[in-house]
Design an enzyme around this catalytic site. Structure first.
Site, PDB file in Angstrom:
ATOM      1  N   ASP A  27       0.787  -1.229   0.000  1.00  0.00           N
ATOM      2  CA  ASP A  27       0.000   0.000   0.000  1.00  0.00           C
ATOM      3  C   ASP A  27       0.821   1.281   0.000  1.00  0.00           C
ATOM      4  OD1 ASP A  27       0.993  -0.076   2.539  1.00  0.00           O
ATOM      5  OD2 ASP A  27      -0.946  -0.009   3.550  1.00  0.00           O
ATOM      6  N   ARG A  79      -4.093   5.138   6.356  1.00  0.00           N
ATOM      7  CA  ARG A  79      -4.546   4.738   5.026  1.00  0.00           C
ATOM      8  C   ARG A  79      -5.744   5.540   4.561  1.00  0.00           C
ATOM      9  NH1 ARG A  79      -3.822  -0.660   3.754  1.00  0.00           N
ATOM     10  NH2 ARG A  79      -5.787  -0.491   2.649  1.00  0.00           N
ATOM     11  N   TYR A 103       1.782  -3.239  10.922  1.00  0.00           N
ATOM     12  CA  TYR A 103       2.719  -4.320  10.595  1.00  0.00           C
ATOM     13  C   TYR A 103       3.382  -4.794  11.881  1.00  0.00           C
ATOM     14  CZ  TYR A 103       2.988  -3.223   5.563  1.00  0.00           C
ATOM     15  OH  TYR A 103       2.724  -3.046   4.235  1.00  0.00           O
ATOM     16  N   PRO A 125       8.447  -5.762   4.076  1.00  0.00           N
ATOM     17  CA  PRO A 125       7.525  -4.712   3.632  1.00  0.00           C
ATOM     18  C   PRO A 125       7.758  -3.404   4.380  1.00  0.00           C
ATOM     19  CG  PRO A 125       6.402  -6.172   5.162  1.00  0.00           C
ATOM     20  CD  PRO A 125       7.775  -6.726   4.969  1.00  0.00           C
TER      21      PRO A 125
HETATM   22  C1  LIG Z   1      -0.492 -12.085   0.418  1.00  0.00           C
HETATM   23  C2  LIG Z   1       0.458 -10.955   0.184  1.00  0.00           C
HETATM   24  C3  LIG Z   1       0.523  -9.968   1.143  1.00  0.00           C
HETATM   25  C4  LIG Z   1       1.396  -8.921   0.961  1.00  0.00           C
HETATM   26  N1  LIG Z   1       1.404  -7.950   1.894  1.00  0.00           N
HETATM   27  C5  LIG Z   1       2.232  -6.912   1.730  1.00  0.00           C
HETATM   28  C6  LIG Z   1       2.240  -5.881   2.641  1.00  0.00           C
HETATM   29  O1  LIG Z   1       1.526  -5.940   3.629  1.00  0.00           O
HETATM   30  N2  LIG Z   1       3.066  -4.806   2.424  1.00  0.00           N
HETATM   31  C7  LIG Z   1       3.884  -4.757   1.330  1.00  0.00           C
HETATM   32  O2  LIG Z   1       4.605  -3.772   1.145  1.00  0.00           O
HETATM   33  N3  LIG Z   1       3.890  -5.740   0.434  1.00  0.00           N
HETATM   34  C8  LIG Z   1       3.091  -6.799   0.616  1.00  0.00           C
HETATM   35  N4  LIG Z   1       3.103  -7.770  -0.304  1.00  0.00           N
HETATM   36  C9  LIG Z   1       4.067  -7.672  -1.413  1.00  0.00           C
HETATM   37  C10 LIG Z   1       3.577  -6.788  -2.505  1.00  0.00           C
HETATM   38  O3  LIG Z   1       2.278  -7.156  -2.850  1.00  0.00           O
HETATM   39  C11 LIG Z   1       4.545  -6.953  -3.671  1.00  0.00           C
HETATM   40  O4  LIG Z   1       5.813  -6.456  -3.294  1.00  0.00           O
HETATM   41  C12 LIG Z   1       4.117  -6.207  -4.905  1.00  0.00           C
HETATM   42  O5  LIG Z   1       2.795  -6.446  -5.198  1.00  0.00           O
HETATM   43  C13 LIG Z   1       5.033  -6.649  -6.042  1.00  0.00           C
HETATM   44  O6  LIG Z   1       4.414  -6.510  -7.263  1.00  0.00           O
HETATM   45  P1  LIG Z   1       4.600  -7.582  -8.418  1.00  0.00           P
HETATM   46  O7  LIG Z   1       3.795  -7.071  -9.541  1.00  0.00           O
HETATM   47  O8  LIG Z   1       6.034  -7.787  -8.648  1.00  0.00           O
HETATM   48  O9  LIG Z   1       4.068  -8.951  -7.863  1.00  0.00           O
HETATM   49  P2  LIG Z   1       2.625  -9.359  -7.348  1.00  0.00           P
HETATM   50  O10 LIG Z   1       1.879  -8.204  -6.821  1.00  0.00           O
HETATM   51  O11 LIG Z   1       2.846 -10.495  -6.455  1.00  0.00           O
HETATM   52  O12 LIG Z   1       1.885  -9.810  -8.649  1.00  0.00           O
HETATM   53  C14 LIG Z   1       2.151 -11.028  -9.280  1.00  0.00           C
HETATM   54  C15 LIG Z   1       0.951 -11.413 -10.100  1.00  0.00           C
HETATM   55  O13 LIG Z   1       1.282 -12.520 -10.889  1.00  0.00           O
HETATM   56  C16 LIG Z   1       0.252 -13.481 -10.827  1.00  0.00           C
HETATM   57  N5  LIG Z   1       0.848 -14.778 -11.050  1.00  0.00           N
HETATM   58  C17 LIG Z   1       1.727 -15.430 -10.272  1.00  0.00           C
HETATM   59  N6  LIG Z   1       2.073 -16.570 -10.861  1.00  0.00           N
HETATM   60  C18 LIG Z   1       1.401 -16.665 -12.019  1.00  0.00           C
HETATM   61  C19 LIG Z   1       1.333 -17.630 -13.035  1.00  0.00           C
HETATM   62  N7  LIG Z   1       2.047 -18.729 -12.995  1.00  0.00           N
HETATM   63  N8  LIG Z   1       0.535 -17.400 -14.075  1.00  0.00           N
HETATM   64  C20 LIG Z   1      -0.215 -16.270 -14.139  1.00  0.00           C
HETATM   65  N9  LIG Z   1      -0.169 -15.316 -13.201  1.00  0.00           N
HETATM   66  C21 LIG Z   1       0.615 -15.536 -12.147  1.00  0.00           C
HETATM   67  C22 LIG Z   1      -0.338 -13.316  -9.461  1.00  0.00           C
HETATM   68  O14 LIG Z   1      -1.683 -13.771  -9.448  1.00  0.00           O
HETATM   69  C23 LIG Z   1      -0.226 -11.816  -9.245  1.00  0.00           C
HETATM   70  O15 LIG Z   1      -1.379 -11.158  -9.699  1.00  0.00           O
HETATM   71  C24 LIG Z   1       2.230  -8.849  -0.176  1.00  0.00           C
HETATM   72  C25 LIG Z   1       2.146  -9.843  -1.137  1.00  0.00           C
HETATM   73  C26 LIG Z   1       1.269 -10.896  -0.977  1.00  0.00           C
HETATM   74  C27 LIG Z   1       1.200 -11.923  -2.036  1.00  0.00           C
END
Ligand SMILES: Cc1cc2nc3c(=O)[nH]c(=O)nc-3n(C[C@H](O)[C@H](O)[C@H](O)COP(=O)(O)OP(=O)(O)OC[C@H]3O[C@@H](n4cnc5c(N)ncnc54)[C@H](O)[C@@H]3O)c2cc1C
Ligand SMILES: Cc1cc2nc3c(=O)[nH]c(=O)nc-3n(C[C@H](O)[C@H](O)[C@H](O)COP(=O)(O)OP(=O)(O)OC[C@H]3O[C@@H](n4cnc5c(N)ncnc54)[C@H](O)[C@@H]3O)c2cc1C
Lengths: 603, 603
Positions: B52, B240, B248, B327
């Site tokens: 966030d 927020r 956290y 995070p």
């Molecule tokens: C449950 C959870 C809680 C989190 N809580 C926090 C928090 O409290 N604070 C914080 O700062 N960060 C948190 N994070 C981390 C934060 O969400 C990530 O750092 C950030 O979103 C990174 O962005 P990204 O696009 O690299 O990856 P992500 O946001 O993880 O996006 C990856 C996407 O790829 C998709 N995907 C994965 N594998 C496949 C596949 N094989 N085929 C098709 N699609 C696929 C997933 O569905 C997802 O939509 C959390 C992450 C998760 C999963």
């Protein structure tokens, strides 16, 4: 075929005319949740041209600023041209386009009238209110029954509407019974005529030629507002959205009228001729449209004000329907929207049962006075503008200095910032000295304060939206000072008493009808919002402090800017952002009296 | 039933994963008019929670700032709490949340991940690009044919997709041949695994508990970012949107894991238990949700960086797929979007045939170095944060001063403002002294200049949008100075020569591939934009002056702020807003050389 049954229905407010005045009103009433309908005789909205200038005050208010700032052209600089020795013009100087030191947006914006209307239309549409068109009223009748007229729940106006292009199977004619009718139907207002409201003022009409285009030019001030005094005719250049510009030229009867009929003859003066007039005026600079002329008009207007703005506080007129004047100072759209802005919060308060019908009298008293000032200004300014410039041959002409001085003196007026409403039920001058720069009867000037809870810097004007509610700003002084804390706690106790305005009018919840905003002196590193008495913080976001933001770059010094001392003050702000009254913290009863004069105690 | 025929199609870029990294890339590629598809295995977008925090640099760039500022919560102030003598906590002090003096937005904003994703989704949707979901890739093959790999028009990657919820009559499986594939599929990246890319770093995992709620509390800093060091466990409070907050907490294995299986046991640690952990940490302050817990998670993460970010510059990984960390400093979403931001303009330039494939090598070199710095920072900061605070019993603990110093020292890093890319084909350090504060390899700091044509004050950053084009800023010095005018006119002549970059790469039109922005010294009352040589004003809006606006309140002093002298300078700004190189006006050939190293001459 038998005539279809005529439908009859009721509505709170019927608005006739969907120009800037009507749309401003319709959108605000729709946002207030009022039952409103709006009709227009035109089958579609304005596509291009017509009015285009929006003044600083209009950008500040009404919540349309964000979109205006995104879509419109900003006009910051004015340039002044005068005759030179070789028969052409040359620049005498440049100066700020706006002279209004307290303006939040120290510039004008320009956007064609359709672009402005679209802002309102889109906002209304999301609320389910659209303009019904093409529709005209064919008759209007106002009840003469005193009881009905004074009962705010009655529908004393009966209007017959004709749908010019009725849907299949729908009746062409319908009857609408309204609580209130707003005639926002322009300079030739049908509503005004139906109630025999006369227009006062000189009967002379002036003829303006207007051209919109994307120019090909070597005129160096084509993107500034240029006031061109030339021996070949004066003109006014206004920059516009995208690469467009507009040129205004005042024309003489002989150029435009057919002498045999006395009517406008478009063969004499069409876009080509207008372009030639502009080219002559701008000589030796070149000017031609890149493609074609985008829009043009011959715009004929007198300087007049309607004798009344309302009929028994049931039927109102607003905008060009009640005042007409030259387009030169760019006031047409602004004055019209401001009329509506002044009226709608009053209507809303009456329709909600909060305020007495008498509140509506202040619409005419406030806006008619303003319209008269506008016409007086327009006459003075037009004379200067159309007068011959001073030259060797014409030593009595208008000098650049005279003109510039007038331009700047009138800045408060043309910017809309200087509008001042006189004493009335809703403008009470009693305690001005407690907030000497929050002028009672004028709008609250912008100033940034930081929120106590999170040090987020906020523009106070953004906390005073046009949402039909009065705001009470409590300047507490320094709440960490023990003596002053005693005064503030005493005030809080007073405010909680059952006979006080907060309780008399809104027994249900303190947030519904009044908004309390607390502004304390102190430092953001030290103040804790939780320490303030409950009544002064209906929500955590309502406590501000007079301090800079964390960078030290914005905010601070608000008390001295507003002329409020360490003893604090209570400031009542009207729903339209104007200061209604000021009082010391000890005089809550004066505020009770203020509200008692036009609000209705809840049952 | 016979298996349906498998559809095979081509695409320029296939993005796997629609989190912040994938969506940032998809939206930017769609805006650039690239042929792009994006898939995700989730059937719907994130509804609440997850990351966030958005840092100041992220608000500055990418054109998402406007909506973020409207919808998100701003975090201006940080508060620090430490153990007091009675077993609870008390405030040690408050300080600005962001320490980054050149930040345009000197604050963070917070909005749940779904709210951020929606900004991209809405923008893409208007361009006809939507996420295809639920869809997963089941195989990926990269050609080994060198000729194919180096031909930017080839489609050397073959991916099999499975639609998990296929429409009636549509095949479940399809084959997509792509020029490029971006794996933005999060911490457990499938793409990364398919190419055996290892994650370097410690294997320890940390477990974070996260709670989102609207709180009922007497904690006075609930609307500030509060870093709470307590003997009952440390926690971090983040305000927020609306009235929500997030807390956290770093948890220990024994609280969360089932010792028999070593897996997370949600019966041990659910929302109630997390709330108790938070309550203990905040003692003696009270904390409870007003209604229910809005969202919660147990989030398990290591501190690791992928060994490679690309496979032969055809398959890339970005975001959590290539770096994971705590995070706490709010870098997850920011780092991920910034990876994508760095990659997409390079892909666009290659796909348009403007740049050579070699440009793509700079993605890994720039972003992997950044990721390593991020992990190093995260380790240091986490140690400080999780370490015991200094108290009477624990004299070796972390003092408030140490902690605050670290918090501020890392400000450049956490704000994203301090990101510095090292020397490479697109970062050339040669003539830094000509613009000593426009640090080569860093983003252009914000500064207001006024447009010469209309005195409209503009933020320079707004004239450097992420539109895939290089910007060349020409600081002309004072064009009204005769000697300097000679230099500028000579430069203009050079720029028009057929061997110069403006002509070699874009014989068609000077506006297509490079954007020229001219910034002159001088006064807005005097400068006439029409006097500048044609090549320096492809449009009237492109000439700026280093002067204040008409009110004297904004703008001015930009030359000295940027460290540019009266002799002027040429500054090349990359499409992502970073300074690529600087040169004196006389060295247009150095700029030719810079572009020649990665651009392809047009045929
Ligand atoms: C449950 C959870 C809680 C989190 N809580 C926090 C928090 O409290 N604070 C914080 O700062 N960060 C948190 N994070 C981390 C934060 O969400 C990530 O750092 C950030 O979103 C990174 O962005 P990204 O696009 O690299 O990856 P992500 O946001 O993880 O996006 C990856 C996407 O790829 C998709 N995907 C994965 N594998 C496949 C596949 N094989 N085929 C098709 N699609 C696929 C997933 O569905 C997802 O939509 C959390 C992450 C998760 C999963
Ligand atoms: C042709 C033209 C050119 C103009 N050019 C300029 C200019 O260049 N610069 C400038 O500053 N101002 C110009 N104006 C004036 C400017 O448009 C007005 O000052 C401004 O629009 C006033 O707003 P309003 O809402 O009061 O009236 P208007 O904008 O006139 O709106 C009145 C509305 O009422 C509708 N209406 C009228 N009679 C009826 C009826 N009987 N039934 C139903 N609907 C009805 C009309 O169709 C219209 O939509 C021009 C006006 C016109 C008409």
């Amino acid at each position: 075929m038998p005539a279809p049954v005529i439908r009859e229905s009721e509505v709170d407010v019927l608005i006739i005319g969907a120009g800037p005045a009507g749309l401003m009103a319709a959108n605000a009433l729709a946002r207030a949740g009022t039952n409103v309908r709006i009709i227009d005789k035109r089958p579609a909205m304005v596509a291009a041209g017509q009015a285009d200038g929006i003044s600083p005050r209009t950008i500040e208010s009404y919540g349309i600023g964000e979109r205006l700032l995104r879509e419109a052209c900003q006009v910051h600089m004015a340039a002044f041209y005068n005759p030179n020795m070789t028969g052409g013009i040359e620049r005498t100087g440049r100066a700020p386009d706006v002279t209004a030191p307290t303006a939040r947006y120290p510039f004008e914006v320009a956007l064609h009238q359709g672009g402005i209307e679209a802002i309102f239309l889109d906002s209304m549409h999301l609320l389910g209110t659209d303009v019904e068109r093409p529709v005209i009223p064919t008759s209007i009748e106002l009840s003469t029954d005193e009881a009905e007229l004074t009962d705010s729940a009655a529908h004393p106006i009966r209007v017959t509407l004709r749908h010019l292009d009725p849907l299949d199977g729908k009746a062409e004619t319908e009857i609408v019974c309204a609580k209130f009718v707003l005639g926002a139907d322009g300079a030739h207002s049908w509503v005004r005529k139906m109630f025999d409201i006369t227009m006062d003022g000189e009967q002379t009409e002036f003829i303006w030629g207007v051209l919109d285009m994307i120019p090909e030019t070597n005129f160096p001030d084509i993107r500034n507002k240029s006031l061109v005094h030339s021996n070949n005719g004066s003109c006014l250049v206004v920059p516009r959205e995208k690469d467009k510009i507009r040129i205004y030229m005042q024309l003489s009867d002989k150029d435009v009228l057919d002498p045999s009929t006395g009517r406008v003859d478009k063969d004499r003066m069409g876009p080509e001729q207008l372009l030639q007039v502009a080219q002559k005026s701008l000589h030796p600079y070149k000017l031609a449209p890149v493609d074609e002329i985008d829009w043009w008009t011959l715009y004929i207007i007198g300087q007049r004000v309607a004798s009344r703005f309302s009929v028994k506080e049931r039927v109102f007129i607003a905008g060009d329907a009640c005042h007409t004047h030259s387009p030169k100072a760019g006031q047409g759209m602004n004055a019209s929207m401001n009329d509506a802005h002044n009226l709608v919060w009053k209507l809303t308060q009456v329709l909600r049962g909060w305020a007495d019908m008498s509140l509506l009298k202040t619409y005419e008293s406030e806006r008619r006075k303003y319209a008269q000032d506008l016409i007086a200004f327009d006459k003075d300014f037009s004379t200067l503008f159309s007068g011959k410039p001073q030259t060797h041959e014409n030593e009595d002409g208008v000098t650049h200095e005279e003109f510039l001085r007038a331009f700047q003196t009138y800045g408060g007026f043309t910017s809309g910032i200087g509008v001042h409403y006189s004493n009335s039920a809703i403008v009470n001058n009693a305690h001005q000295s407690y907030a000497s720069n929050l002028i009672i009867g004028e709008r609250v000037p912008p100033r940034v304060f930081v929120r106590a809870a999170d040090a987020w810097p906020y523009e106070l004007q953004d906390l005073l939206p046009s949402d039909s509610r009065f705001k009470v700003i409590v300047f507490t002084g320094n709440y960490n000072d023990t003596a002053q804390r005693g005064n503030v706690d005493a005030l809080a106790k007073e405010l909680e008493k059952p006979e006080r305005f907060l309780k008399v009018y809104v027994p249900g919840g303190k947030e519904s009808m009044f908004d309390i905003i607390t502004i304390s002196q102190g430092k953001k590193e030290e103040v804790d919002y939780l320490e303030f008495p409950d009544v002064l913080r209906p929500h955590w976001s309502k406590v501000l402090i007079d301090d800079t933001d964390v960078t030290g770059n914005i905010g601070g010094q608000g008390y001295s800017y507003y002329g409020v001392g360490p003893e604090g003050a209570l400031v009542v702000v009207r729903p339209d952002g104007y200061v209604g009254m000021v009082a010391p913290l000890q005089k809550v009863n004066d505020i009770d009296t203020y509200f008692a004069s036009f609000l209705r105690p809840s049952l």
